[in-house]
Design a protein around this motif. Sequence first.
Motif, PDB file in Angstrom:
ATOM      1  N   LYS A  36       0.775  -1.168   0.047  1.00  0.00           N
ATOM      2  CA  LYS A  36       0.011   0.036   0.047  1.00  0.00           C
ATOM      3  C   LYS A  36       0.896   1.048   0.037  1.00  0.00           C
ATOM      4  O   LYS A  36       1.876   1.340   0.549  1.00  0.00           O
ATOM      5  N   LYS A  39      -0.353   7.110   1.567  1.00  0.00           N
ATOM      6  CA  LYS A  39      -1.517   7.725   1.359  1.00  0.00           C
ATOM      7  C   LYS A  39      -2.602   6.848   1.833  1.00  0.00           C
ATOM      8  O   LYS A  39      -3.535   7.053   2.734  1.00  0.00           O
ATOM      9  N   GLU A  40      -2.668   5.475   1.282  1.00  0.00           N
ATOM     10  CA  GLU A  40      -3.712   4.498   1.610  1.00  0.00           C
ATOM     11  C   GLU A  40      -3.454   3.904   3.000  1.00  0.00           C
ATOM     12  O   GLU A  40      -4.573   3.851   3.758  1.00  0.00           O
ATOM     13  N   SER A  43      -4.939   6.787   5.188  1.00  0.00           N
ATOM     14  CA  SER A  43      -6.584   6.962   5.096  1.00  0.00           C
ATOM     15  C   SER A  43      -7.194   5.875   5.983  1.00  0.00           C
ATOM     16  O   SER A  43      -8.153   6.012   6.706  1.00  0.00           O
ATOM     17  N   HIS A  44      -6.420   4.646   5.936  1.00  0.00           N
ATOM     18  CA  HIS A  44      -7.133   3.622   6.720  1.00  0.00           C
ATOM     19  C   HIS A  44      -6.950   3.813   8.060  1.00  0.00           C
ATOM     20  O   HIS A  44      -8.016   3.698   8.866  1.00  0.00           O
TER      21      HIS A  44
END
Length: 64
Positions: A36, A39-40, A43-44
Amino acid sequence: MDVTGPETDWRSTNFRQKLVSQIDEAMRKAGVAHNKSSKEMESHVFMKAKTRVKYLDVCVFLLP
């Protein structure tokens, strides 16, 4: 990791982007490939966190 600021600031776009940049930099320095993006990952964590402390506690573990 520089995370100073008022309690409500942790939800701001600027604060979050700064943390994404710090995660991205740490990933580059570690030289480890991740499934990932920074950013991913951020965000999670952001979606799960209810407080600034919880958000930052988890984000610290993202930094190698």
